[in-house]
Design a protein around this motif. Structure first.
Motif, PDB file in Angstrom:
ATOM      1  N   GLN A 259       0.925  -1.447   0.083  1.00  8.71           N
ATOM      2  CA  GLN A 259       0.041   0.073   0.092  1.00  8.71           C
ATOM      3  C   GLN A 259       0.835   1.234  -0.047  1.00  8.71           C
ATOM      4  O   GLN A 259       0.729   2.187  -0.605  1.00  8.71           O
ATOM      5  N   ALA A 260       1.992   1.251   0.821  1.00  9.75           N
ATOM      6  CA  ALA A 260       2.893   2.308   0.881  1.00  9.75           C
ATOM      7  C   ALA A 260       3.673   2.812  -0.679  1.00  9.75           C
ATOM      8  O   ALA A 260       3.658   3.709  -1.102  1.00  9.75           O
ATOM      9  N   LEU A 261       4.136   1.530  -1.127  1.00  8.74           N
ATOM     10  CA  LEU A 261       4.767   1.691  -2.663  1.00  8.74           C
ATOM     11  C   LEU A 261       3.749   2.080  -3.391  1.00  8.74           C
ATOM     12  O   LEU A 261       4.089   2.939  -4.410  1.00  8.74           O
ATOM     13  N   VAL A 262       2.497   1.564  -3.372  1.00  7.81           N
ATOM     14  CA  VAL A 262       1.649   2.071  -4.629  1.00  7.81           C
ATOM     15  C   VAL A 262       1.063   3.476  -4.355  1.00  7.81           C
ATOM     16  O   VAL A 262       0.926   4.380  -5.335  1.00  7.81           O
ATOM     17  N   SER A 263       1.001   4.066  -3.082  1.00  9.75           N
ATOM     18  CA  SER A 263       0.707   5.398  -2.645  1.00  9.75           C
ATOM     19  C   SER A 263       1.764   6.398  -3.030  1.00  9.75           C
ATOM     20  O   SER A 263       1.425   7.624  -3.562  1.00  9.75           O
ATOM     21  N   ALA A 264       2.925   5.752  -3.531  1.00 11.21           N
ATOM     22  CA  ALA A 264       4.100   6.698  -3.975  1.00 11.21           C
ATOM     23  C   ALA A 264       4.197   6.722  -5.530  1.00 11.21           C
ATOM     24  O   ALA A 264       4.971   7.581  -5.871  1.00 11.21           O
ATOM     25  N   ILE A 265       3.104   6.027  -6.134  1.00  8.03           N
ATOM     26  CA  ILE A 265       3.329   6.198  -7.624  1.00  8.03           C
ATOM     27  C   ILE A 265       2.677   7.505  -7.891  1.00  8.03           C
ATOM     28  O   ILE A 265       1.454   7.840  -7.493  1.00  8.03           O
ATOM     29  N   PRO A 266       3.334   8.302  -8.930  1.00  7.32           N
ATOM     30  CA  PRO A 266       2.808   9.573  -9.177  1.00  7.32           C
ATOM     31  C   PRO A 266       1.530   9.392 -10.019  1.00  7.32           C
ATOM     32  O   PRO A 266       1.299   8.737 -10.702  1.00  7.32           O
ATOM     33  N   GLU A 267       0.473  10.245  -9.600  1.00  6.55           N
ATOM     34  CA  GLU A 267      -1.007  10.208 -10.089  1.00  6.55           C
ATOM     35  C   GLU A 267      -0.766  11.139 -11.480  1.00  6.55           C
ATOM     36  O   GLU A 267      -0.541  12.212 -11.243  1.00  6.55           O
ATOM     37  N   PRO A 268      -1.114  10.626 -12.727  1.00  5.18           N
ATOM     38  CA  PRO A 268      -1.002  11.381 -13.772  1.00  5.18           C
ATOM     39  C   PRO A 268      -2.124  12.454 -13.886  1.00  5.18           C
ATOM     40  O   PRO A 268      -1.917  13.549 -14.758  1.00  5.18           O
ATOM     41  N   ASP A 269      -3.400  11.997 -13.308  1.00  8.17           N
ATOM     42  CA  ASP A 269      -4.389  13.292 -13.274  1.00  8.17           C
ATOM     43  C   ASP A 269      -4.066  14.054 -12.187  1.00  8.17           C
ATOM     44  O   ASP A 269      -4.449  13.734 -11.039  1.00  8.17           O
ATOM     45  N   PRO A 270      -3.926  15.576 -12.149  1.00 12.22           N
ATOM     46  CA  PRO A 270      -3.484  16.465 -11.294  1.00 12.22           C
ATOM     47  C   PRO A 270      -4.911  16.590 -10.418  1.00 12.22           C
ATOM     48  O   PRO A 270      -4.746  17.151  -9.205  1.00 12.22           O
ATOM     49  N   ARG A 271      -6.169  16.083 -10.850  1.00 10.65           N
ATOM     50  CA  ARG A 271      -7.512  16.509 -10.102  1.00 10.65           C
ATOM     51  C   ARG A 271      -7.510  15.506  -9.159  1.00 10.65           C
ATOM     52  O   ARG A 271      -8.309  15.729  -8.202  1.00 10.65           O
ATOM     53  N   LYS A 273      -6.544  12.997  -6.193  1.00  7.98           N
ATOM     54  CA  LYS A 273      -5.584  13.402  -4.959  1.00  7.98           C
ATOM     55  C   LYS A 273      -5.375  11.884  -4.463  1.00  7.98           C
ATOM     56  O   LYS A 273      -6.198  11.039  -4.250  1.00  7.98           O
ATOM     57  N   ARG A 274      -3.888  11.636  -4.213  1.00  4.37           N
ATOM     58  CA  ARG A 274      -3.683  10.127  -3.530  1.00  4.37           C
ATOM     59  C   ARG A 274      -3.061  10.541  -2.338  1.00  4.37           C
ATOM     60  O   ARG A 274      -2.255  11.062  -1.954  1.00  4.37           O
ATOM     61  N   HIS A 275      -3.587   9.719  -1.232  1.00  2.00           N
ATOM     62  CA  HIS A 275      -3.031   9.973   0.250  1.00  2.00           C
ATOM     63  C   HIS A 275      -1.862   9.058   0.136  1.00  2.00           C
ATOM     64  O   HIS A 275      -1.672   7.956  -0.110  1.00  2.00           O
ATOM     65  N   ARG A 276      -0.514   9.677   0.247  1.00  2.42           N
ATOM     66  CA  ARG A 276       0.574   9.340   0.203  1.00  2.42           C
ATOM     67  C   ARG A 276       1.112   8.592   1.552  1.00  2.42           C
ATOM     68  O   ARG A 276       0.843   9.210   2.718  1.00  2.42           O
ATOM     69  N   ILE A 277       1.411   7.375   1.568  1.00  2.00           N
ATOM     70  CA  ILE A 277       1.769   6.732   2.796  1.00  2.00           C
ATOM     71  C   ILE A 277       3.251   6.618   3.162  1.00  2.00           C
ATOM     72  O   ILE A 277       4.250   6.235   2.223  1.00  2.00           O
ATOM     73  N   ILE A 278       3.849   7.500   3.892  1.00  4.05           N
ATOM     74  CA  ILE A 278       5.163   7.629   4.159  1.00  4.05           C
ATOM     75  C   ILE A 278       5.725   6.712   5.294  1.00  4.05           C
ATOM     76  O   ILE A 278       5.227   6.343   6.299  1.00  4.05           O
ATOM     77  N   LEU A 279       6.661   5.813   4.695  1.00  2.75           N
ATOM     78  CA  LEU A 279       7.287   4.712   5.742  1.00  2.75           C
ATOM     79  C   LEU A 279       8.020   5.229   6.672  1.00  2.75           C
ATOM     80  O   LEU A 279       8.973   5.961   6.202  1.00  2.75           O
ATOM     81  N   GLN A 280       8.246   4.954   7.899  1.00  4.39           N
ATOM     82  CA  GLN A 280       9.216   5.451   8.817  1.00  4.39           C
ATOM     83  C   GLN A 280      10.307   4.534   9.201  1.00  4.39           C
ATOM     84  O   GLN A 280       9.912   3.048   8.939  1.00  4.39           O
ATOM     85  N   GLY A 281      11.541   4.856   9.143  1.00  2.00           N
ATOM     86  CA  GLY A 281      12.749   4.169   9.518  1.00  2.00           C
ATOM     87  C   GLY A 281      13.289   3.305   8.124  1.00  2.00           C
ATOM     88  O   GLY A 281      12.605   3.762   6.924  1.00  2.00           O
ATOM     89  N   ASP A 282      14.158   2.614   8.204  1.00  2.00           N
ATOM     90  CA  ASP A 282      14.586   2.066   7.141  1.00  2.00           C
ATOM     91  C   ASP A 282      14.441   0.352   7.175  1.00  2.00           C
ATOM     92  O   ASP A 282      13.971   0.000   8.106  1.00  2.00           O
ATOM     93  N   MET A 283      14.641  -0.386   5.897  1.00  2.00           N
ATOM     94  CA  MET A 283      14.609  -1.751   6.172  1.00  2.00           C
ATOM     95  C   MET A 283      15.845  -2.299   6.909  1.00  2.00           C
ATOM     96  O   MET A 283      16.779  -2.112   6.989  1.00  2.00           O
ATOM     97  N   PRO A 284      15.268  -3.273   7.842  1.00  2.00           N
ATOM     98  CA  PRO A 284      16.334  -3.578   8.901  1.00  2.00           C
ATOM     99  C   PRO A 284      17.440  -4.526   8.081  1.00  2.00           C
ATOM    100  O   PRO A 284      17.093  -4.761   6.816  1.00  2.00           O
ATOM    101  N   SER A 285      18.392  -5.033   8.842  1.00  2.00           N
ATOM    102  CA  SER A 285      19.482  -5.951   8.195  1.00  2.00           C
ATOM    103  C   SER A 285      18.870  -7.420   8.021  1.00  2.00           C
ATOM    104  O   SER A 285      18.312  -7.802   8.896  1.00  2.00           O
ATOM    105  N   PRO A 286      19.329  -7.794   6.897  1.00  2.03           N
ATOM    106  CA  PRO A 286      18.946  -9.252   6.665  1.00  2.03           C
ATOM    107  C   PRO A 286      20.005 -10.351   7.514  1.00  2.03           C
ATOM    108  O   PRO A 286      19.726 -11.517   7.505  1.00  2.03           O
ATOM    109  N   ILE A 287      20.920  -9.605   8.001  1.00  3.31           N
ATOM    110  CA  ILE A 287      21.618 -10.312   9.143  1.00  3.31           C
ATOM    111  C   ILE A 287      20.890 -10.765  10.213  1.00  3.31           C
ATOM    112  O   ILE A 287      21.051 -11.874  10.808  1.00  3.31           O
ATOM    113  N   ASP A 288      20.125  -9.751  10.907  1.00  7.48           N
ATOM    114  CA  ASP A 288      19.392  -9.880  12.096  1.00  7.48           C
ATOM    115  C   ASP A 288      18.117  -9.523  11.614  1.00  7.48           C
ATOM    116  O   ASP A 288      17.568  -8.500  12.395  1.00  7.48           O
TER     117      ASP A 288
END
Ligand code: SF4
Length: 328
Positions: A259-271, A273-288
């Motif tokens: 849902q967060a990834l899809v919300s970041a796709i630019p909307e071609p129709d300026p009329r 409005k898409r609710h952008r979901i901003i993810l907090q933090g970074d992806m954790p390490s695959p080591i742990d």
């Protein structure tokens, strides 16, 4: 279509595939852990279709592509190509199978030998497999140049004489030279100017029809994947969190990460409005990786169960699978 017919139509099937890199430490360089780059993914691709694999940098999508091509050895799981288990084939058998799948790389310049004429570059895979000479293969290479939209005199030039988009066309011609069944395209347009990205994507689609190709298309950009794919798999920290048809995924993404990834796709129709979901933090390490759902430290819907129990990918609507406790 019956289940048996669908299964017969499958070109590539990946079952619980894992690719771990050992971490070594101490005086004796003993193994002290693993980087779980790909941690148990399963999917299939039908003949002539495209599966897009999408996710942030470091999610394991490129490692998955290289493991399927057997450029990396899987830690466990199965790779079934055209009905054959190729997980542990080696030597001549692997070489033979490699004719059927090819890779298109992100940086075409790094994958082309700057000392070789384009005619040499494109014919090299055929010469290696068939023993035919450069001269014998010239008409075939000229034909491939035309098919990827390059002039015939490109045959005599060197990679540095071309633009980024043209070099990618050379890389595509080389990948097609052995008439493969499967092409794994790893971020094939992300190094190109936006103005030429759609030309290269359209070319890949045209060639897919003409050469009856099946694609595994790897990219971080969901709008690029949307252009190319029939089905899309979303990866997060080595695992698949959602798989669906293109339409289903874009119209109704189910996993909070998708849902967060899809919300970041630019909307071609300026009329609109898409609710952008901003993810907090970074992806954790695959080591742990985090316990339970790997996405829980960043998920706004996380509940207690999410930090304890790993959700499994399951079908919640026909053809739409998601790994999330919300849908249990
Ligand atoms: Fe969020 Fe829990 Fe679903 Fe993971 S399982 S995506 S933490 S709601």
């Amino acid at each position: 279509m019956s289940q048996a017919a669908k299964e017969k139509d499958i070109l590539l099937e990946v079952q619980n595939l894992k690719t771990y890199y050992p971490i070594r430490g101490g005086f004796l360089r003993k193994k002290i852990g693993d980087v779980k780059a790909v941690d148990g993914i399963s999917f299939s691709i039908r003949k002539g279709e495209t599966l897009g694999l999408v996710g942030e940098s470091g999610c394991g999508k490129s490692t998955a592509g290289r493991t399927i091509l057997r450029l990396l050895n899987p830690t466990s799981g199965k790779i079934i190509f055209d009905g054959k288990d190729i997980t542990s084939v080696k030597g001549t058998s692997l070489r033979k199978i490699r004719q059927d799948f090819q890779m298109v790389f992100q940086d075409p310049y790094a994958s082309l030998n700057p000392m070789q004429m384009v005619g040499d570059v494109i014919s090299e895979p055929i010469r290696n497999f068939t023993g035919k000479s450069l001269k014998q293969l010239k008409p075939e290479v000229m034909d491939l140049l035309t098919k990827v939209g390059l002039p015939e005199d490109a045959y005599y030039k060197y990679p540095h004489e071309f633009s980024g988009g043209q070099r990618q066309r050379i890389g595509i011609a080389r990948a097609l030279a052995l008439r493969p069944k499967l092409i794994i395209a790893d971020e094939p347009v992300s190094a190109l100017d936006v103005s030429v990205q759609s030309q290269v994507l359209n070319l890949l689609k045209e060639l897919q029809q003409e050469f009856d190709l099946t694609f595994l298309f790897i990219a971080h950009d969901l709008s690029v994947v949307k252009h190319m794919s029939d089905c899309i798999g979303v990866m997060y920290l080595g695992g698949l969190v959602e798989i669906a048809t293109k339409k289903s995924l874009y119209v109704e993404p189910l996993h909070p990460y998708t849902q967060a990834l899809v919300s970041a796709i630019p909307e071609p129709d300026p009329r609109k409005k898409r609710h952008r979901i901003i993810l907090q933090g970074d992806m954790p390490s695959p080591i742990d990786p985090p316990k339970g759902c790997a996405f829980h430290p960043r998920c706004m819907h996380a509940k207690e169960e999410c930090s304890k129990v790993k959700p499994v990918l399951k079908e919640v609507k026909p053809g739409h699978q998601v790994a999330c406790h919300i849908y249990n």
